[in-house]
Design a protein around this motif. Sequence first.
Motif, PDB file in Angstrom:
ATOM      1  N   ALA A 201       0.801  -1.170   0.190  1.00  0.00           N
ATOM      2  CA  ALA A 201       0.010  -0.161   0.043  1.00  0.00           C
ATOM      3  C   ALA A 201       0.688   1.240   0.051  1.00  0.00           C
ATOM      4  CB  ALA A 201      -1.001  -0.003   1.016  1.00  0.00           C
ATOM      5  N   MET A 202       1.736   1.315   0.667  1.00  0.00           N
ATOM      6  CA  MET A 202       2.867   2.372   0.751  1.00  0.00           C
ATOM      7  C   MET A 202       3.534   2.734  -0.487  1.00  0.00           C
ATOM      8  SD  MET A 202       2.644   3.763   3.686  1.00  0.00           S
ATOM      9  CE  MET A 202       3.674   4.896   3.913  1.00  0.00           C
ATOM     10  N   ALA A 203       3.901   1.585  -1.167  1.00  0.00           N
ATOM     11  CA  ALA A 203       4.649   1.395  -2.388  1.00  0.00           C
ATOM     12  C   ALA A 203       3.757   2.016  -3.572  1.00  0.00           C
ATOM     13  CB  ALA A 203       5.155   0.446  -2.654  1.00  0.00           C
ATOM     14  N   THR A 204       2.459   1.775  -3.638  1.00  0.00           N
ATOM     15  CA  THR A 204       1.567   2.109  -4.188  1.00  0.00           C
ATOM     16  C   THR A 204       1.291   3.684  -4.091  1.00  0.00           C
ATOM     17  OG1 THR A 204       0.617   0.022  -4.580  1.00  0.00           O
ATOM     18  CG2 THR A 204      -0.788   1.828  -5.300  1.00  0.00           C
ATOM     19  N   PHE A 205       1.075   4.229  -2.902  1.00  0.00           N
ATOM     20  CA  PHE A 205       0.818   5.530  -2.453  1.00  0.00           C
ATOM     21  C   PHE A 205       1.966   6.401  -2.959  1.00  0.00           C
ATOM     22  CE2 PHE A 205       1.221   9.130   0.384  1.00  0.00           C
ATOM     23  CZ  PHE A 205      -0.035   9.683   0.230  1.00  0.00           C
ATOM     24  N   ASP A 206       3.257   6.037  -2.880  1.00  0.00           N
ATOM     25  CA  ASP A 206       4.329   6.852  -3.570  1.00  0.00           C
ATOM     26  C   ASP A 206       4.360   6.932  -4.984  1.00  0.00           C
ATOM     27  OD1 ASP A 206       5.327   7.015  -0.726  1.00  0.00           O
ATOM     28  OD2 ASP A 206       6.657   5.432  -1.152  1.00  0.00           O
ATOM     29  N   LEU A 207       3.260   6.194  -5.575  1.00  0.00           N
ATOM     30  CA  LEU A 207       3.616   6.481  -7.122  1.00  0.00           C
ATOM     31  C   LEU A 207       2.558   7.748  -7.627  1.00  0.00           C
ATOM     32  CD1 LEU A 207       3.480   2.694  -8.387  1.00  0.00           C
ATOM     33  CD2 LEU A 207       5.277   4.354  -8.099  1.00  0.00           C
ATOM     34  N   ILE A 208       1.791   8.034  -6.476  1.00  0.00           N
ATOM     35  CA  ILE A 208       0.820   9.198  -7.016  1.00  0.00           C
ATOM     36  C   ILE A 208       1.414  10.317  -6.987  1.00  0.00           C
ATOM     37  CG2 ILE A 208      -1.484   9.952  -6.372  1.00  0.00           C
ATOM     38  CD1 ILE A 208      -2.065   7.417  -4.797  1.00  0.00           C
ATOM     39  N   TYR A 209       1.072  11.482  -7.975  1.00  0.00           N
ATOM     40  CA  TYR A 209       1.601  12.812  -7.876  1.00  0.00           C
ATOM     41  C   TYR A 209       0.910  13.443  -6.736  1.00  0.00           C
ATOM     42  CZ  TYR A 209       4.044  12.018 -12.196  1.00  0.00           C
ATOM     43  OH  TYR A 209       5.069  11.739 -13.246  1.00  0.00           O
ATOM     44  N   GLU A 210       1.512  14.403  -6.124  1.00  0.00           N
ATOM     45  CA  GLU A 210       0.854  15.227  -4.947  1.00  0.00           C
ATOM     46  C   GLU A 210      -0.236  16.091  -5.378  1.00  0.00           C
ATOM     47  OE1 GLU A 210       3.405  17.410  -2.676  1.00  0.00           O
ATOM     48  OE2 GLU A 210       1.962  17.994  -1.591  1.00  0.00           O
ATOM     49  N   ASP A 211      -0.252  16.707  -6.610  1.00  0.00           N
ATOM     50  CA  ASP A 211      -1.267  17.785  -7.236  1.00  0.00           C
ATOM     51  C   ASP A 211      -2.462  16.901  -7.589  1.00  0.00           C
ATOM     52  OD1 ASP A 211      -0.031  16.590  -9.199  1.00  0.00           O
ATOM     53  OD2 ASP A 211       0.184  18.305 -10.492  1.00  0.00           O
ATOM     54  N   GLU A 212      -2.276  15.856  -7.977  1.00  0.00           N
ATOM     55  CA  GLU A 212      -3.433  14.871  -8.408  1.00  0.00           C
ATOM     56  C   GLU A 212      -4.052  14.280  -7.257  1.00  0.00           C
ATOM     57  OE1 GLU A 212      -1.888  11.775 -11.086  1.00  0.00           O
ATOM     58  OE2 GLU A 212      -1.392  13.083 -12.666  1.00  0.00           O
ATOM     59  N   LEU A 213      -3.386  13.987  -6.106  1.00  0.00           N
ATOM     60  CA  LEU A 213      -3.918  13.304  -4.844  1.00  0.00           C
ATOM     61  C   LEU A 213      -4.785  14.789  -4.394  1.00  0.00           C
ATOM     62  CD1 LEU A 213      -4.251  11.208  -3.080  1.00  0.00           C
ATOM     63  CD2 LEU A 213      -2.321  12.033  -2.058  1.00  0.00           C
ATOM     64  N   VAL A 214      -4.241  15.750  -4.116  1.00  0.00           N
ATOM     65  CA  VAL A 214      -4.903  16.949  -3.637  1.00  0.00           C
ATOM     66  C   VAL A 214      -6.120  17.171  -4.344  1.00  0.00           C
ATOM     67  CG1 VAL A 214      -4.808  19.542  -2.937  1.00  0.00           C
ATOM     68  CG2 VAL A 214      -2.737  17.757  -2.569  1.00  0.00           C
ATOM     69  N   GLY A 215      -5.881  17.215  -5.698  1.00  0.00           N
ATOM     70  CA  GLY A 215      -7.370  17.485  -6.528  1.00  0.00           C
ATOM     71  C   GLY A 215      -8.332  16.555  -6.395  1.00  0.00           C
ATOM     72  N   LEU A 216      -7.952  15.350  -6.282  1.00  0.00           N
ATOM     73  CA  LEU A 216      -9.069  14.216  -6.269  1.00  0.00           C
ATOM     74  C   LEU A 216      -9.571  14.225  -4.759  1.00  0.00           C
ATOM     75  CD1 LEU A 216     -10.567  11.710  -7.277  1.00  0.00           C
ATOM     76  CD2 LEU A 216      -8.574  10.351  -6.328  1.00  0.00           C
ATOM     77  N   CYS A 217      -8.766  14.211  -3.843  1.00  0.00           N
ATOM     78  CA  CYS A 217      -9.360  14.197  -2.318  1.00  0.00           C
ATOM     79  C   CYS A 217     -10.109  15.375  -2.074  1.00  0.00           C
ATOM     80  CB  CYS A 217      -8.255  14.160  -1.358  1.00  0.00           C
ATOM     81  SG  CYS A 217      -7.434  12.268  -1.465  1.00  0.00           S
TER      82      CYS A 217
END
Length: 572
Positions: A201-217
């Motif tokens: 789960a942590m390894a998958t999380f590290d693949l997400i771009y921060e700006d995309e994560l912020v936009g989605l959440c």
Amino acid sequence: MDFGMHSEQMNPELYLQGLIEGHLLLRSKVIQQKPQCEDEHTQELYKMSCRLLGEFYARKSSTDCLLTLPYFKMAGLSLEEVYKFCHSDSKEGPSLHNDEAMSRGLLYYLEDAVFQEKACVSASQECLSTVLDIMLKHQPGLCSEILVASHLQGKFDLEKADQVLVKLKKRVIQGQTYQWKTLDFIAAIKIYLAKGEVEQAMATFDLIYEDELVGLCSRREDLIVTKNKEQLTYLAEMMIRFPSAIVSIMVNLTESGRLTFKDVCKLLEKRTTETSGNNSIFTQYLEAILASSSDVCKTSHTEALERLAHLYINHLISENTTPTLSSKRKPSNTSRSTRLQQKKKSRHSWLDKLPPFEGSNISECIKLPQAMSPPLKNQGMMWRFTVGKTGPRTGSPSSHTCNCLDCQASLVQLQEILCKKGIEAINIHEVMEKCKQVSSENGRASLELLCLAVSSFEEAVRKFLEQFPSVLCEFAISVTSHSDWNRWKLIIYEVHKKLQGLEDKDRKVYQQCMKDILHHLSSNLSPDDFQAILPPEIGTAISKPYLEKVYKVQKIRILRADITSSLEVLVK
């Protein structure tokens, strides 16, 4: 309805007409107003007519098939009930497992029902697995939406969910039309966590771009908080490693009204308690709320100011009891230094002349380590979050006390808060009582003076005269407008009274204070206003040179106005 049902096989049009006429009769006012039609039997007939109409339209491929959804809803059917009578080999009914028999109407219903919590209360694993298969075939973009839906957590067959994501990945690898999204990463994280595979789960999380994560959440609060809004989700806890991301999301959710300011404060305060008082994220959130220009955030500015003031005071008090923490210099990056410089500009400049900044070079740190290690190399895709951050510094810090802005960041931040407009709206007396617990080395005197400037201006003036008379004029200019005659009269009167009780050798600093005050007023007031603001105790010997200056300034202003008007006439 019975008449129509007899013609279902031979004449579908007659069958539909019978169902519709029966349904409309049951909905008519004539039937509804009859006392004998209020029994359960009539209600059951109504629901049956809705169900039969829904089944009929679910088998159609024309635009009428979209009526499946409203009729199934009016029938009060759950997703599981629809699944049971559709999951069969019967040629008469719609089929959920036969692609050729899958109609637009039934698909339209499933796309809506699977996201309705009420419709999915009794949904079984088998039902949801079938829905996932259908969506994978017809609407692959909705698969991850289903997997992350909060009301469906714990109801999935995890192996089935894993298989669906694997098939989506294969489509991306094979170059098909499907494009992997941020939500797919989050769905994979949720499945890994449910299976207990935290490292994956942590390894998958590290693949997400921060700006995309912020936009989605920022659009989906269910990814960040639980349904009752009393606890952060596991995904949010993973994001705590990157405070900028979680703070941006919380602020965006507050501005959009998806979460209230009180909800977020409750969440972050609870987490602060659970993490033994680590309130850095809560502090950054409150700072961001104060910096926001959103109307929603502006309504919470007063409460944010008060909460933030208490957080800063608590930090300063903790530095009293644990001095070793303040002796270690923390690594600073460009954004942090810029932020402190901005705070310095927004706070009153006279604060730099009060302890602990008094007589020190606040722009240079004397505790910088002699040796520093090179920055840590970013690994994998983690660079998306850590770019711009420096590695840890090593070396023995200086044992001397440092009064630069970086090392006194907590004090600078609290001073900046107490200098803000609107600070008078908070409970300043409670803040002042807590400030008294701060040590003198950590700037207690400056904090008390800032509080007194709001609660008791007269007491603040007297305290300045006792402790910091050379700074009184700058203080008065920063907190008093030119039109506030009562305050200026009070200041001049208190300085004059202080001068009367002193010997010549002790009068110099107070005489300079009086000169600075009169010079400032004479530069900004008219002759009449200047004379009105002087208390009667001030003699002409003191006020005469400044009165002459006021009249001279007024003559210059009149002359300048005359020249300007004459030039305008000449131009015309």
